[in-house]
Design an enzyme around this catalytic site. Structure first.
Site, short mmCIF file in Angstrom:
data_model
loop_
_atom_site.label_atom_id
_atom_site.label_comp_id
_atom_site.label_asym_id
_atom_site.label_seq_id
_atom_site.Cartn_x
_atom_site.Cartn_y
_atom_site.Cartn_z
N ASP A 114 -3.22 2.72 -5.79
CA ASP A 114 -2.10 2.75 -4.84
C ASP A 114 -1.96 1.47 -4.01
O ASP A 114 -1.26 1.47 -3.00
CB ASP A 114 -2.22 3.95 -3.91
CG ASP A 114 -3.43 3.87 -3.00
OD1 ASP A 114 -4.33 3.06 -3.30
OD2 ASP A 114 -3.48 4.60 -2.01
N GLU A 115 -2.60 0.38 -4.42
CA GLU A 115 -2.52 -0.85 -3.65
C GLU A 115 -2.40 -2.07 -4.55
O GLU A 115 -3.01 -2.11 -5.62
CB GLU A 115 -3.81 -1.07 -2.84
CG GLU A 115 -3.93 -0.24 -1.60
CD GLU A 115 -5.30 -0.42 -1.01
OE1 GLU A 115 -5.63 -1.55 -0.60
OE2 GLU A 115 -6.05 0.56 -0.98
N ASP A 140 0.85 -1.19 0.00
CA ASP A 140 0.00 0.00 0.00
C ASP A 140 0.89 1.25 0.00
O ASP A 140 1.75 1.39 0.86
CB ASP A 140 -0.86 -0.06 1.27
CG ASP A 140 -1.96 0.97 1.27
OD1 ASP A 140 -1.99 1.82 0.36
OD2 ASP A 140 -2.81 0.91 2.18
#
Length: 425
Positions: A105-106, A10
């Site tokens: 973003d992960e 993350d």
DNA sequence: TCTGGGGTCCTAGGACCC
DNA sequence: TCTGGGGTCCTAGGACCC
């Protein structure tokens, strides 16, 4: 036994970290990033969080606080974030065969089970490589299920003592940890479900884990039951590294200022059709229907409210922008009502089918569709910028365009905006 | 003055059929 | 006055995610 574990990687405060990458003087300074139209705060650096600036809150409500603490403000710059996201994911995919890109973003990664120390060491090397090669800080959470990996990632991020990596492998530790976390912080439990659980006296994650299956099934549907199973260590949500085609494609925006005229709405809707149709062609699909919607500002309770929407079936599935604009315009004319101040408009393309399997309709008027023409337009816009060629109905002035008062340059995706480094002797 | 955008999944309920 | 039962399909809306 060759058991698999999940790692969640993350990016920390992703948008804020992206902005900071090209403005190193802002390291350890508070930063916020705004949503489209500079409406809400969607990302905060740790320093901004510490000031008590809340996530998702309207920007104007925090303006005074932001000014007082000299917080740096950025409009969202999606070409920059998209490009840096791609770089982060590429590093992960270089190191691991099974990567699921879960959001901008992960990413989830599948790892073979191993002892605590080896897992932690490996995750730390992964984290170090992303930070060195791309410059974006990340946290890593490791656990037997995705839901637990999300919780582990949260611990990694929140507790500095773990150095950004946390593996949930010790069971005694697990239950103590789960007891300290509110059910609302679990992946898959949103506001509504958290309220239901609280009313039932189920307050922390340990209680959710041990809740009654029948009650969960009845009140939170199968998804709630699945979440509880995952908390118990039974993996129910597999890693999905395939990027399936979208089943619906949306383009919509709030306007920079309210608009009332049909002419302005037509420009906006035509622009959204154009954007959505491009995405449709990118995944080699065609759409069978177009949903058009226009809204007044729901936050202005004293102003007259109206929301118009309509689904327009196409005679045959299409990805040809002119055809789609034509039908969308007809839909818009039917739902448009004069005398309202519209705040938002958009389109949704649904009933998507593969382009090469479009059923020709014998009676359809759309027999002049030229996909080679659209491909050429897409190629030119790819090479020269998104709006090099567009349809006249999209308008030139576009007075409804969104506000972006604090936008940073497209450092990595535009030659004109690339950073210049000057050396002095 | 100023309140984001894009997507998925699940369910209830209506329409329809035999 | 009595007013079936079971199945499928579709859609709108809710809930969730980042």
């Amino acid at each position: 036994m060759n058991k698999k574990l999940f790692a969640l990687v993350d990016c920390n405060n992703f948008y804020a970290s992206c902005e900071r990458l090209f403005r190193p003087e802002l390291k350890e300074k508070p930063i916020v990033v705004l949503s489209n139209n500079d409406g809400c705060i969607v990302a905060r650096s740790n320093e901004a969080k510490a000031l008590g600036i809340s996530m998702g809150a309207p920007y104007f409500k925090s303006k005074e606080l932001i000014r007082r603490h000299n917080v740096q403000v950025f409009s969202s710059n999606y070409s920059l974030y998209g490009d840096l996201s791609h770089r982060v994911m590429s590093v992960l995919q270089d190191m691991e065969p099974e990567v699921e890109i879960y959001s901008i973003d992960e990413a989830f990664i599948s790892l073979p089970a191993s002892n605590h120390q080896d897992l932690t060491d490996y995750a730390k090397s992964l984290k170090a490589r992303v930070e060195q090669w791309v410059g974006i800080p990340v946290s890593v959470g490791i656990a037997p299920t995705k839901t637990l990996a999300k919780l582990a990632g949260r611990v990694a991020k929140k507790n500095g003592k773990y150095g950004g990596v946390f593996a949930l492998t010790d069971h005694d530790e697990l239950d103590a940890l789960l007891s300290s976390i509110d059910v609302g912080d679990v992946w898959g439990i949103g506001r509504r479900s958290a309220e239901k659980l609280h009313r039932q006296g189920i307050l922390n994650v340990f209680q959710l884990k041990n809740a009654n299956d029948n009650w969960l099934r009845k009140n939170l549907t199968v998804t709630g039951l699945r979440t509880a199973m995952e908390l118990r260590g039974t993996s129910c949500i597999p890693l999905d590294s395939a990027q399936p085609n979208k089943k619906a494609i949306i383009s919509s925006r709030s306007f920079g200022q309210p608009i009332s005229s049909l002419a302005d709405l037509k420009e906006a809707i035509a622009t959204h059709v154009s954007i959505a149709a491009k995405k449709l062609r990118d995944q080699r699909s065609a759409a069978h229907s177009i949903h058009v919607f226009i809204y007044t500002n729901r936050f202005k309770e004293d102003a007259p409210q109206y929301s118009g929407n309509m689904t327009i079936p196409l005679p045959q599935a299409s990805s040809y922008t002119p055809t789609m604009i034509k039908h969308a315009m007809q839909g818009l004319e039917r739902v448009y009502k004069p005398g309202y101040k519209y705040n938002k408009a958009g389109v949704m393309l649904t009933e998507l089918v593969p382009q090469d399997r479009v059923q020709r309709n014998l009676f359809a008027q759309e027999n002049r569709e030229s996909l080679p023409l659209m491909e050429t337009v897409d190629r030119i816009n790819q090479a020269w910028g998104r709006n090099t060629i567009r349809f006249a109905v999209e308008g030139l002035k576009q007075s409804w365009q969104m506000k972006q008062s604090h936008k940073s340059p497209a450092y990595t995706t535009s030659w004109a905006e690339i950073p210049v480094v000057k050396a002095s002797l």
